[in-house]
Write an enzyme that holds these catalytic residues in place. Sequence first.
Site, PDB file in Angstrom:
ATOM      1  N   CYS A   1      69.321 -11.248 101.922  1.00 39.95           N
ATOM      2  CA  CYS A   1      69.475 -12.149 100.778  1.00 39.95           C
ATOM      3  C   CYS A   1      68.126 -12.581 100.226  1.00 39.95           C
ATOM      4  O   CYS A   1      68.054 -13.144  99.129  1.00 39.95           O
ATOM      5  CB  CYS A   1      70.306 -13.372 101.158  1.00 39.95           C
ATOM      6  SG  CYS A   1      69.521 -14.450 102.368  1.00 39.95           S
TER       7      CYS A   1
ATOM      8  N   LYS B   1      82.450 -17.446 113.409  1.00 41.50           N
ATOM      9  CA  LYS B   1      83.179 -16.272 112.927  1.00 41.50           C
ATOM     10  C   LYS B   1      82.142 -15.309 112.363  1.00 41.50           C
ATOM     11  O   LYS B   1      81.732 -15.403 111.212  1.00 41.50           O
ATOM     12  CB  LYS B   1      84.188 -16.674 111.840  1.00 41.50           C
ATOM     13  CG  LYS B   1      85.420 -15.747 111.731  1.00 41.50           C
ATOM     14  CD  LYS B   1      85.110 -14.287 111.433  1.00 41.50           C
ATOM     15  CE  LYS B   1      84.662 -14.084 110.007  1.00 41.50           C
ATOM     16  NZ  LYS B   1      84.407 -12.599 109.734  1.00 41.50           N
TER      17      LYS B   1
ATOM     18  N   GLU C   1      73.617  -7.865  92.314  1.00 41.15           N
ATOM     19  CA  GLU C   1      72.952  -7.870  93.615  1.00 41.15           C
ATOM     20  C   GLU C   1      73.340  -6.580  94.333  1.00 41.15           C
ATOM     21  O   GLU C   1      74.443  -6.457  94.872  1.00 41.15           O
ATOM     22  CB  GLU C   1      73.365  -9.087  94.444  1.00 41.15           C
ATOM     23  CG  GLU C   1      72.629  -9.179  95.762  1.00 41.15           C
ATOM     24  CD  GLU C   1      73.076 -10.335  96.639  1.00 41.15           C
ATOM     25  OE1 GLU C   1      72.287 -10.766  97.494  1.00 41.15           O
ATOM     26  OE2 GLU C   1      74.217 -10.813  96.472  1.00 41.15           O
TER      27      GLU C   1
ATOM     28  N   PHE D   1      76.953  -9.855 107.824  1.00 43.98           N
ATOM     29  CA  PHE D   1      76.570  -8.739 108.690  1.00 43.98           C
ATOM     30  C   PHE D   1      75.072  -8.523 108.749  1.00 43.98           C
ATOM     31  O   PHE D   1      74.562  -7.940 109.711  1.00 43.98           O
ATOM     32  CB  PHE D   1      77.232  -7.442 108.193  1.00 43.98           C
ATOM     33  CG  PHE D   1      76.595  -6.870 106.946  1.00 43.98           C
ATOM     34  CD1 PHE D   1      75.509  -6.016 107.022  1.00 43.98           C
ATOM     35  CD2 PHE D   1      77.061  -7.202 105.684  1.00 43.98           C
ATOM     36  CE1 PHE D   1      74.908  -5.507 105.885  1.00 43.98           C
ATOM     37  CE2 PHE D   1      76.470  -6.702 104.533  1.00 43.98           C
ATOM     38  CZ  PHE D   1      75.394  -5.847 104.633  1.00 43.98           C
TER      39      PHE D   1
ATOM     40  N   SER E   1      78.019 -13.647 100.071  1.00 46.41           N
ATOM     41  CA  SER E   1      77.949 -13.426  98.632  1.00 46.41           C
ATOM     42  C   SER E   1      78.353 -14.681  97.874  1.00 46.41           C
ATOM     43  O   SER E   1      79.083 -15.538  98.393  1.00 46.41           O
ATOM     44  CB  SER E   1      78.859 -12.266  98.227  1.00 46.41           C
ATOM     45  OG  SER E   1      80.222 -12.633  98.382  1.00 46.41           O
TER      46      SER E   1
ATOM     47  N   GLU F   1      82.732  -8.806 111.073  1.00 49.05           N
ATOM     48  CA  GLU F   1      83.450  -7.826 111.881  1.00 49.05           C
ATOM     49  C   GLU F   1      82.740  -6.469 111.880  1.00 49.05           C
ATOM     50  O   GLU F   1      83.130  -5.564 112.638  1.00 49.05           O
ATOM     51  CB  GLU F   1      84.888  -7.682 111.404  1.00 49.05           C
ATOM     52  CG  GLU F   1      85.073  -7.219 109.975  1.00 49.05           C
ATOM     53  CD  GLU F   1      85.011  -8.347 108.949  1.00 49.05           C
ATOM     54  OE1 GLU F   1      85.582  -8.155 107.849  1.00 49.05           O
ATOM     55  OE2 GLU F   1      84.396  -9.394 109.222  1.00 49.05           O
ATOM     56  N   ARG F   2      81.705  -6.300 111.052  1.00 52.52           N
ATOM     57  CA  ARG F   2      80.993  -5.026 111.015  1.00 52.52           C
ATOM     58  C   ARG F   2      80.023  -4.876 112.179  1.00 52.52           C
ATOM     59  O   ARG F   2      79.770  -3.751 112.631  1.00 52.52           O
ATOM     60  CB  ARG F   2      80.230  -4.893 109.691  1.00 52.52           C
ATOM     61  CG  ARG F   2      81.123  -4.893 108.465  1.00 52.52           C
ATOM     62  CD  ARG F   2      80.288  -4.866 107.196  1.00 52.52           C
ATOM     63  NE  ARG F   2      81.101  -5.074 106.011  1.00 52.52           N
ATOM     64  CZ  ARG F   2      80.621  -5.208 104.778  1.00 52.52           C
ATOM     65  NH1 ARG F   2      79.310  -5.152 104.599  1.00 52.52           N
ATOM     66  NH2 ARG F   2      81.415  -5.403 103.758  1.00 52.52           N
TER      67      ARG F   2
END
Length: 498
Positions: A281, A173, A382, A149, A226, A176-177
């Site tokens: 990240c 893909k 994290e 996201f 992640s 979805e957020r």
Amino acid sequence: MTTIQHWINGSPPQGDATATQPVFNPATGAEQAQVVLGGTADVDTAVQAATTAFETWSESSLTQRTQVMFAFRQLLVEHEEELGRIISAEHGKTVDDARGEITRGREVVEFACGLGDVLKGSFSDQVSRGVDVHNFRQPLGVVAGITPFNFPAMVPLWMHPIAIATGNTFILKPSERDPSAANFVADLYKKAGLPDGVFNVIHGGKDAVDAILTHPGIEAVSFVGSTPIAKYVHEQATSHGKRVQALGGAKNHAVVLPDADLEFAANHITAGAYGSAGERCMAVSVAVAVGDAADALVEVLERKTREVKVGPGDAPGTEMGPLVTKTAQERVEHAVGVAAAQGATVVVDGRGLKIDGHEDGFFTGPSLLDHVTTEMEAYQEELFGPVLAILRVDTLDEAISVINANPYGNGTALFTASGEAARRFQRNIKVGMIGINVPVPVPMSYYSFGGWKDSLIGDSPIHGPEGIRFYTRPKVVTTRWPQPAQQVAAGFNFPTSS
């Protein structure tokens, strides 16, 4: 209520979705759309479309493919403001920050525009008498990208321009957020002249991910997210015979030496820590203060942290927007409380921030923690939010040892005026991307992006030369064209080059 559909074979498919999920505006906390959640059948439909498109796209000329990329690049420039506002409305980051990620993603498109030179093979004349050897690379087929996201435009742009320009077809893909950017990009590709089926978008959660990882028609999967999910993606996809790029999480340290310009260092560390609300990240999450630099650095960082302007991403002057979800907001604020309970000094406490007119937004202010130790959760986890932890050490070598002991190895930075210290740092640190007086050392598109240790699962960094290698496979051709009257004896021994 708007429903965000998949994009398959050049358009959103018709029909009612069987499952949807709300998409929120993080600045208001209000639901603003629904996104369809795909599964096995949707992924299979996209794979069929991409497989059919691959038959012709893989045989298209390099000129045709790069012409599409040039046109796509121009459309990204022309629609940067519109796409930036779409990203800001669903992610929460400022519009300026969203435009920045579009620009960095567009650099990969520009790299893809120049693949004619990069894809040149090599030729060796007369390796044996009358024998020549040459090599070239060919596309894999249908490939897929599963993206996070935090960069709904940039991270996918790290993947699909190179995949498509090298002759593959692509299934994205996205998260979805914040799913709308993916469909907007798909429409730009269509306007750029990309044939239907070459670029497809499947929205969804774990069901869609698992369908991608196990589908026999998909040759390779790229993932950014992640570390636990990166490990899962790598294990599942490789067990189903796919190539995998799997980039995981990070805990990025910025080391500050006593000889550094503290105003300069603090300016850049503050931006690196709190930009995009820390949801990067490559965000600076730990400042390692060496020796006498510590007290003065904390003083400057406190001042600059309190100056950060927090507000809606589309408001003029905003430097930091909200977090992406209510859950993220609660998780980050809980982490600050845990740090205090474990002995950290909360120099700046961003918890409980309310923005006038946006009281239901997912806001938290920037938090600054001092006297953090490597045993604390604030250091080990994290946090993926606007929390900067300060770790105090005595020497540069101690700082290097601390960073090398951390399980992550994505990015790191050193602030110093010493060339010797910089060289020692960059040679001895076990991290994939290093900045010297640069807080967020994201490489340019013609280099590759990837960390070490738990920040990269497997051995395939993303974009640049490694991206070319990942999305293609090599062929080596050995040829002999004897004259019709020439007799060439065949031997039963292993062939040599004599």
